[in-house]
Design a protein around this motif. Structure first.
Motif, mmCIF file in Angstrom:
data_model
loop_
_atom_site.group_PDB
_atom_site.id
_atom_site.type_symbol
_atom_site.label_atom_id
_atom_site.label_comp_id
_atom_site.label_asym_id
_atom_site.label_seq_id
_atom_site.Cartn_x
_atom_site.Cartn_y
_atom_site.Cartn_z
ATOM 1 N N PHE A 1 0.664 -1.086 -0.217
ATOM 2 C CA PHE A 1 -0.083 -0.006 0.158
ATOM 3 C C PHE A 1 1.056 1.382 0.442
ATOM 4 C CE2 PHE A 1 -2.694 -3.069 1.160
ATOM 5 C CZ PHE A 1 -3.875 -2.743 1.053
ATOM 6 N N ALA B 1 0.907 0.489 5.101
ATOM 7 C CA ALA B 1 -0.182 -0.292 6.113
ATOM 8 C C ALA B 1 0.402 -1.183 7.028
ATOM 9 C CB ALA B 1 -1.728 -0.793 4.997
ATOM 10 N N LEU B 2 0.928 -0.745 7.801
ATOM 11 C CA LEU B 2 1.591 -1.820 8.519
ATOM 12 C C LEU B 2 0.401 -1.697 9.812
ATOM 13 C CD1 LEU B 2 5.490 -1.537 9.080
ATOM 14 C CD2 LEU B 2 4.363 -2.919 7.269
ATOM 15 N N PHE B 3 0.758 -2.836 10.714
ATOM 16 C CA PHE B 3 -0.266 -3.053 11.683
ATOM 17 C C PHE B 3 1.181 -2.429 12.938
ATOM 18 C CE2 PHE B 3 -1.723 -6.749 9.663
ATOM 19 C CZ PHE B 3 -2.376 -6.396 8.966
ATOM 20 N N ASP B 4 -0.448 -1.105 13.399
ATOM 21 C CA ASP B 4 0.793 -0.473 14.577
ATOM 22 C C ASP B 4 1.637 -0.680 15.994
ATOM 23 O OD1 ASP B 4 -0.300 2.176 12.401
ATOM 24 O OD2 ASP B 4 -1.968 2.474 13.790
ATOM 25 N N LEU C 1 2.010 -3.790 16.154
ATOM 26 C CA LEU C 1 3.446 -5.403 15.933
ATOM 27 C C LEU C 1 4.561 -4.438 15.935
ATOM 28 C CD1 LEU C 1 0.631 -7.120 13.951
ATOM 29 C CD2 LEU C 1 1.132 -7.522 16.735
ATOM 30 N N PHE D 1 2.606 -11.875 10.228
ATOM 31 C CA PHE D 1 1.077 -11.991 10.232
ATOM 32 C C PHE D 1 0.476 -13.016 8.748
ATOM 33 C CE2 PHE D 1 -2.989 -10.157 9.404
ATOM 34 C CZ PHE D 1 -3.143 -10.092 10.738
ATOM 35 N N GLU E 1 -1.783 -16.401 9.646
ATOM 36 C CA GLU E 1 -2.944 -16.141 9.370
ATOM 37 C C GLU E 1 -3.000 -16.974 7.694
ATOM 38 O OE1 GLU E 1 -5.764 -14.951 10.492
ATOM 39 O OE2 GLU E 1 -4.254 -14.062 11.881
ATOM 40 N N ARG F 1 6.661 -7.546 4.147
ATOM 41 C CA ARG F 1 5.193 -8.771 4.155
ATOM 42 C C ARG F 1 4.556 -8.902 2.956
ATOM 43 N NH1 ARG F 1 0.759 -5.201 7.153
ATOM 44 N NH2 ARG F 1 0.328 -4.178 5.335
#
Lengths: 268, 253
Positions: free
Chosen positions: B92, B96-99, B101, B109, B113, B158
């Motif tokens: 992105f 759009a990394l997960f804040d 983690l 991730f 998943e 990622r």
């Protein structure tokens, strides 16, 4: 002519918005049901949410419950004293806290604290494309973001309501016994005689339902957030306002329904 | 190695999309071959990212067909898109990394998943992915502690950790300094050369474009204005294309 059109258009638009909103909530519930049937629970996320919702709401719920019980006792005592039945304060405070004040005030406070946090967290993820990133990785946002919060709320909310009621009763006892000098055995015996298990069950059921309302409304607002920080702010405000209003309205109908099942006044 | 013998990895036919009152895409036809890097350019708001989001099912078209590795994407429901999203990943614009983690956990991730449970394998694959993008020493940092370029590289790690066959890059070098932009370009090229990854890149960065693109598509007014190689782009006699790649504007003050 123009005015007539407006008269039709304004409520018509509001009605369409309402139908659209209910439809979106229905889709969210459907996705949540599918998430439940997938049996992927993400227990670590559920545990994190229980800590955030349950443990994090302790102060709010204890203070709300305690001071509600205290002030209700203070006001009730003044009136009951006129009739010479001041020792019955415990009974009225207990039933009111269990059936109405405990769940409703705990619900409103948790809705304000947790509902806002849920809407802001998910909304921020939405506007920063983190929700899309989840989707791209094959993870349904409802599975990952809504289901753990939903389960955590189901577990936490009845406990928080029970805690709110307990501290309300404790504060009521302190005000009545130590503040007004009502003999403790009288206060306690009236309280126990006029409160039965169904009053407590009603409080728990209401807490459970309010938990569902808070989670659905807040997560829905978060997932539909757009337009950056402004959109997140709007979603957060709406989450608190809508969940509070829906809880108050739902409480009225729940009270009628639950009172029909377990009527008030059959305690002695 | 671009493979033109098989069906294109991405095939778009007659893509139409309207957002609100605005008709963004008015019939786009585009093929991306296996192993190819195709860059989409064009003025802002012309539907470049919208086109990309259709490929991975983040948007559904009003009309048209999108096929990815033989799977028709349009019409699939969210939960039916898993086979497409196993083959294609996306970087992105803001990574759009997960804040919440760390970089390592962000990269791990998609593996977790996807159901991978072997901790040793996860650790190895995360390490490899971070090595490719030069972030081996920053795995324990939270995204908030990374620079813009590092965030982009973590996003690429990622995207590649699942060994997807195709990566979509949404403005991978935007708002980065020239050196970091060059690092990102090198990573994209390396992934194509070493792993044969198909890439669809939306970019405004002309230097990057001429470094990484095999072919270029230009969108204008909801239509494909140009499609061809770098040499064909340079030689194009279309004034709109030339103005765009040379950054010329006709403005009356």
């Amino acid at each position: 002519m123009h005015t007539v059109t407006e008269v039709i258009r304004i409520p018509g638009r509001a009605f369409l918005h309402f139908i659209s909103y209910m439809g979106q909530i229905a889709f969210l519930v459907r996705d949540l049901m599918i998430a439940f049937t997938n049996h992927v629970w993400r227990l670590n996320l559920v545990a994190q949410q229980i800590v955030s919702i349950g443990y994090g709401s302790q102060a709010v719920v204890i203070v709300t419950g305690a001071f509600t019980g205290a002030v209700f006792t203070f006001q009730t005592y003044a009136k009951f004293k006129d009739f010479g039945v001041e020792s019955s304060v415990g009974a009225i405070v207990s039933v009111a806290l269990c059936r109405e004040l405990g769940p409703v005030l705990a619900g409103l406070m948790v809705g304000g604290r947790v509902g806002a946090a849920m809407a802001a967290d998910i909304g921020t993820m939405k506007v920063t494309e983190q929700v899309d990133a989840l989707r791209v990785m094959g993870v349904h946002p409802v599975d990952y973001l809504v289901l753990p919060r939903f389960i955590a709320m189901m577990i936490s909310m009845p406990m928080l309501v029970a805690e709110s009621i307990s501290f309300g009763l404790l504060a009521s006892y302190l005000v009545a016994v130590y503040g007004y000098g009502i003999p403790a055995p009288w206060f306690l015996s009236h309280m126990v005689d006029h409160t039965n298990q169904w009053d407590i069950v009603i409080g728990m059921i209401k807490g459970f339902v309010f938990g569902i309302i808070i989670t659905l409304v807040a997560c829905h607002q978060g997932l539909r957030a757009e337009n950056g920080a402004v959109g997140v702010g709007i979603g957060t405000t709406r989450a608190v306002v809508i969940s509070s209003l829906v809880m108050l309205i739902a409480n009225f109908f729940l009270s009628i329904l639950l009172n029909y099942i377990w009527p008030l006044g059959n305690n002695v | 190695m671009i493979d033109r013998t098989q069906e294109p990895f991405i095939r778009i036919r007659g893509l139409h999309k309207r957002l609100g009152w605005q008709e963004i895409l008015r019939g786009i036809d585009l093929d991306v071959w296996r192993g190819e890097t195709l860059c989409i350019i064009g003025p802002s708001g012309e539907g470049k990212t919208v086109t990309m989001k259709h490929v991975i099912g983040l948007m559904q078209p009003d009309a048209g067909i999108i096929r990815v590795d033989g799977i028709q994407v349009n019409g699939l429901r969210e939960r039916e898109l898993a086979p497409v999203r196993q083959r294609v990943s996306m970087l992105f614009q803001n990574a759009a990394l997960f804040d919440s983690l760390t970089v390592e956990r962000n990269v791990a991730f998609p593996l977790l998943e996807a159901g991978l449970r072997d901790k040793k394998e996860i650790k190895e694959r995360v390490r490899d992915a971070l090595e490719v993008v030069g972030l081996s020493k920053h795995g324990d940092k939270l995204p908030v502690n990374l620079s813009g370029g590092m965030r982009k590289r973590a996003g690429i790690a990622r995207a590649i950790v699942t060994r997807a066959q195709c990566i979509l890059y949404d403005e991978p070098t935007s708002s980065l300094d020239p050196v970091v932009s060059d690092v990102i370009d090198t990573v994209i090229l390396r992934l194509q050369e070493r792993h044969g990854i198909t890439s669809l890149v939306v970019t405004h960065d002309m230097k990057s474009l001429f470094k990484i693109a095999d072919r270029i598509a230009m969108l204008k007014d909801g239509l494909l204005r140009f499609l061809g190689t770098k040499e064909e782009l340079r030689a194009s006699e279309d004034p709109v294309v030339q103005d765009f790649i040379n950054g010329r504007a006709e403005v009356d003050f």
